[in-house]
Design a protein around this motif. Sequence first.
Motif, PDB file in Angstrom:
ATOM      1  N   ILE A  99       0.847  -1.205   0.000  1.00  0.00           N
ATOM      2  CA  ILE A  99       0.000   0.000   0.000  1.00  0.00           C
ATOM      3  C   ILE A  99       0.881   1.253   0.000  1.00  0.00           C
ATOM      4  O   ILE A  99       0.659   2.203  -0.762  1.00  0.00           O
ATOM      5  N   TYR A 100       1.878   1.258   0.849  1.00  0.00           N
ATOM      6  CA  TYR A 100       2.805   2.387   1.015  1.00  0.00           C
ATOM      7  C   TYR A 100       3.547   2.665  -0.293  1.00  0.00           C
ATOM      8  O   TYR A 100       3.626   3.808  -0.749  1.00  0.00           O
ATOM      9  N   ASN A 101       4.105   1.615  -0.896  1.00  0.00           N
ATOM     10  CA  ASN A 101       4.860   1.793  -2.144  1.00  0.00           C
ATOM     11  C   ASN A 101       3.982   2.359  -3.248  1.00  0.00           C
ATOM     12  O   ASN A 101       4.413   3.237  -4.002  1.00  0.00           O
ATOM     13  N   ALA A 102       2.754   1.874  -3.368  1.00  0.00           N
ATOM     14  CA  ALA A 102       1.837   2.393  -4.391  1.00  0.00           C
ATOM     15  C   ALA A 102       1.496   3.858  -4.105  1.00  0.00           C
ATOM     16  O   ALA A 102       1.451   4.686  -5.029  1.00  0.00           O
ATOM     17  N   PHE A 103       1.274   4.199  -2.847  1.00  0.00           N
ATOM     18  CA  PHE A 103       0.923   5.568  -2.477  1.00  0.00           C
ATOM     19  C   PHE A 103       2.027   6.547  -2.859  1.00  0.00           C
ATOM     20  O   PHE A 103       1.769   7.646  -3.340  1.00  0.00           O
ATOM     21  N   PHE A 104       3.286   6.145  -2.641  1.00  0.00           N
ATOM     22  CA  PHE A 104       4.410   7.050  -2.877  1.00  0.00           C
ATOM     23  C   PHE A 104       5.079   6.856  -4.236  1.00  0.00           C
ATOM     24  O   PHE A 104       6.144   7.418  -4.490  1.00  0.00           O
ATOM     25  N   ALA A 105       4.459   6.119  -5.126  1.00  0.00           N
ATOM     26  CA  ALA A 105       5.054   5.827  -6.441  1.00  0.00           C
ATOM     27  C   ALA A 105       5.343   7.089  -7.250  1.00  0.00           C
ATOM     28  O   ALA A 105       6.264   7.105  -8.063  1.00  0.00           O
ATOM     29  N   GLY A 106       4.590   8.164  -7.032  1.00  0.00           N
ATOM     30  CA  GLY A 106       4.748   9.380  -7.827  1.00  0.00           C
ATOM     31  C   GLY A 106       5.736  10.395  -7.288  1.00  0.00           C
ATOM     32  O   GLY A 106       5.884  11.473  -7.868  1.00  0.00           O
ATOM     33  N   LEU A 107       6.433  10.085  -6.203  1.00  0.00           N
ATOM     34  CA  LEU A 107       7.407  11.047  -5.672  1.00  0.00           C
ATOM     35  C   LEU A 107       8.460  11.366  -6.727  1.00  0.00           C
ATOM     36  O   LEU A 107       8.912  10.485  -7.457  1.00  0.00           O
ATOM     37  N   THR A 108       8.867  12.633  -6.781  1.00  0.00           N
ATOM     38  CA  THR A 108       9.909  13.025  -7.728  1.00  0.00           C
ATOM     39  C   THR A 108      11.272  13.145  -7.047  1.00  0.00           C
ATOM     40  O   THR A 108      12.287  13.195  -7.723  1.00  0.00           O
ATOM     41  N   GLN A 109      11.281  13.206  -5.721  1.00  0.00           N
ATOM     42  CA  GLN A 109      12.520  13.268  -4.955  1.00  0.00           C
ATOM     43  C   GLN A 109      12.673  11.959  -4.186  1.00  0.00           C
ATOM     44  O   GLN A 109      11.720  11.179  -4.085  1.00  0.00           O
ATOM     45  N   PRO A 110      13.847  11.694  -3.615  1.00  0.00           N
ATOM     46  CA  PRO A 110      14.020  10.467  -2.847  1.00  0.00           C
ATOM     47  C   PRO A 110      12.958  10.372  -1.744  1.00  0.00           C
ATOM     48  O   PRO A 110      12.568  11.386  -1.160  1.00  0.00           O
ATOM     49  N   PRO A 111      12.497   9.152  -1.456  1.00  0.00           N
ATOM     50  CA  PRO A 111      11.502   9.004  -0.393  1.00  0.00           C
ATOM     51  C   PRO A 111      12.107   9.325   0.972  1.00  0.00           C
ATOM     52  O   PRO A 111      13.324   9.282   1.151  1.00  0.00           O
ATOM     53  N   ALA A 112      11.231   9.641   1.911  1.00  0.00           N
ATOM     54  CA  ALA A 112      11.652   9.919   3.288  1.00  0.00           C
ATOM     55  C   ALA A 112      12.255   8.660   3.902  1.00  0.00           C
ATOM     56  O   ALA A 112      11.930   7.533   3.515  1.00  0.00           O
ATOM     57  N   ALA A 113      13.111   8.855   4.882  1.00  0.00           N
ATOM     58  CA  ALA A 113      13.566   7.746   5.712  1.00  0.00           C
ATOM     59  C   ALA A 113      12.340   7.220   6.462  1.00  0.00           C
ATOM     60  O   ALA A 113      11.376   7.965   6.684  1.00  0.00           O
ATOM     61  N   ARG A 114      12.362   5.941   6.838  1.00  0.00           N
ATOM     62  CA  ARG A 114      11.192   5.376   7.518  1.00  0.00           C
ATOM     63  C   ARG A 114      11.617   4.388   8.584  1.00  0.00           C
ATOM     64  O   ARG A 114      12.563   3.636   8.412  1.00  0.00           O
ATOM     65  N   THR A 115      10.883   4.414   9.682  1.00  0.00           N
ATOM     66  CA  THR A 115      11.015   3.433  10.742  1.00  0.00           C
ATOM     67  C   THR A 115       9.654   2.801  10.945  1.00  0.00           C
ATOM     68  O   THR A 115       8.633   3.496  10.902  1.00  0.00           O
ATOM     69  N   THR A 116       9.629   1.492  11.166  1.00  0.00           N
ATOM     70  CA  THR A 116       8.378   0.792  11.460  1.00  0.00           C
ATOM     71  C   THR A 116       8.526   0.095  12.798  1.00  0.00           C
ATOM     72  O   THR A 116       9.516  -0.605  13.028  1.00  0.00           O
ATOM     73  N   VAL A 117       7.562   0.316  13.684  1.00  0.00           N
ATOM     74  CA  VAL A 117       7.551  -0.343  14.989  1.00  0.00           C
ATOM     75  C   VAL A 117       6.183  -0.968  15.220  1.00  0.00           C
ATOM     76  O   VAL A 117       5.205  -0.611  14.556  1.00  0.00           O
ATOM     77  N   TYR A 118       6.125  -1.872  16.167  1.00  0.00           N
ATOM     78  CA  TYR A 118       4.877  -2.577  16.484  1.00  0.00           C
ATOM     79  C   TYR A 118       4.403  -2.152  17.858  1.00  0.00           C
ATOM     80  O   TYR A 118       5.176  -2.124  18.806  1.00  0.00           O
ATOM     81  N   VAL A 119       3.103  -1.795  17.912  1.00  0.00           N
ATOM     82  CA  VAL A 119       2.524  -1.198  19.115  1.00  0.00           C
ATOM     83  C   VAL A 119       1.102  -1.702  19.322  1.00  0.00           C
ATOM     84  O   VAL A 119       0.529  -2.356  18.457  1.00  0.00           O
ATOM     85  N   GLY A 120       0.526  -1.332  20.443  1.00  0.00           N
ATOM     86  CA  GLY A 120      -0.903  -1.517  20.659  1.00  0.00           C
ATOM     87  C   GLY A 120      -1.598  -0.189  20.395  1.00  0.00           C
ATOM     88  O   GLY A 120      -1.087   0.863  20.771  1.00  0.00           O
ATOM     89  N   LEU A 121      -2.725  -0.228  19.701  1.00  0.00           N
ATOM     90  CA  LEU A 121      -3.528   0.972  19.456  1.00  0.00           C
ATOM     91  C   LEU A 121      -4.954   0.692  19.921  1.00  0.00           C
ATOM     92  O   LEU A 121      -5.413  -0.453  19.876  1.00  0.00           O
ATOM     93  N   PRO A 122      -5.685   1.717  20.341  1.00  0.00           N
ATOM     94  CA  PRO A 122      -7.040   1.501  20.846  1.00  0.00           C
ATOM     95  C   PRO A 122      -8.091   1.280  19.759  1.00  0.00           C
ATOM     96  O   PRO A 122      -7.875   1.629  18.592  1.00  0.00           O
ATOM     97  N   GLY A 123      -9.188   0.711  20.141  1.00  0.00           N
ATOM     98  CA  GLY A 123     -10.417   0.692  19.346  1.00  0.00           C
ATOM     99  C   GLY A 123     -10.352   0.129  17.952  1.00  0.00           C
ATOM    100  O   GLY A 123     -10.954   0.696  17.049  1.00  0.00           O
ATOM    101  N   GLY A 124      -9.623  -0.945  17.718  1.00  0.00           N
ATOM    102  CA  GLY A 124      -9.593  -1.550  16.398  1.00  0.00           C
ATOM    103  C   GLY A 124      -8.693  -0.844  15.398  1.00  0.00           C
ATOM    104  O   GLY A 124      -8.677  -1.200  14.221  1.00  0.00           O
ATOM    105  N   LEU A 125      -7.951   0.164  15.837  1.00  0.00           N
ATOM    106  CA  LEU A 125      -7.033   0.860  14.942  1.00  0.00           C
ATOM    107  C   LEU A 125      -5.824  -0.033  14.668  1.00  0.00           C
ATOM    108  O   LEU A 125      -5.303  -0.685  15.566  1.00  0.00           O
ATOM    109  N   LEU A 126      -5.387  -0.064  13.412  1.00  0.00           N
ATOM    110  CA  LEU A 126      -4.321  -0.971  12.979  1.00  0.00           C
ATOM    111  C   LEU A 126      -3.006  -0.266  12.662  1.00  0.00           C
ATOM    112  O   LEU A 126      -1.961  -0.912  12.628  1.00  0.00           O
TER     113      LEU A 126
END
Length: 136
Positions: A99-126
Motif C-alpha cells: 500500500i505504502y509503495n503504491a501511495f508514494f510511487a509518484g514522488l519526484t525526490q528520494p523518499p523519506a527515511a522510515r522506521t516501522t515499529v509494532y505497538v498496541g492501538l485503541p479501538g480496532g485501529l491498525l
Amino acid sequence: MSELTKTAVTPSTHTAPPARFSHGVRKGNILQVAGQVGFLPAVPGQPPTPAGPTLREQTLQTLANVQAVLEAGGASWEDAVMIRVYLTDTGHFTEFNEIYNAFFAGLTQPPAARTTVYVGLPGGLLVEIDALAVLG
C-alpha cells in the motif's frame, strides 16, 4: 512567520486531539506531524470514526490525514524527511509495504527515511503514522 515562532497546525478535517498536543507543529522551516490514525474527516458532534476495519482502508485514510496536516503547515510529501509507522500486527508488514509503495510511487525526490515499529492501538485501529518535514 518568525523563525522562532512555534505554530500549531490543525486541518479543518481533524477533531481536537484527545490530550494536550497538536496535530502538527511548525517552527521555522520544520514541520512535525503528530501520529495520525485512520479516522474519517471529523463530523461535528460525532465521535471519530475509523475508515474501516481493513489495513488498506485505515492506511489510506491515515496517509490522507498526515497529508492534510502537511498541507495545512505549508508542506507536502516531497518535504518529508522522516516517516514513522506504527503497526499493531507484524503480519501486516508486507501488505502495508505494498500500500505504502503504491501511495508514494509518484514522488519526484528520494523518499523519506522510515522506521516501522509494532505497538498496541485503541479501538480496532491498525496503523498510526507520523512525519517530519523540512520546508524549502
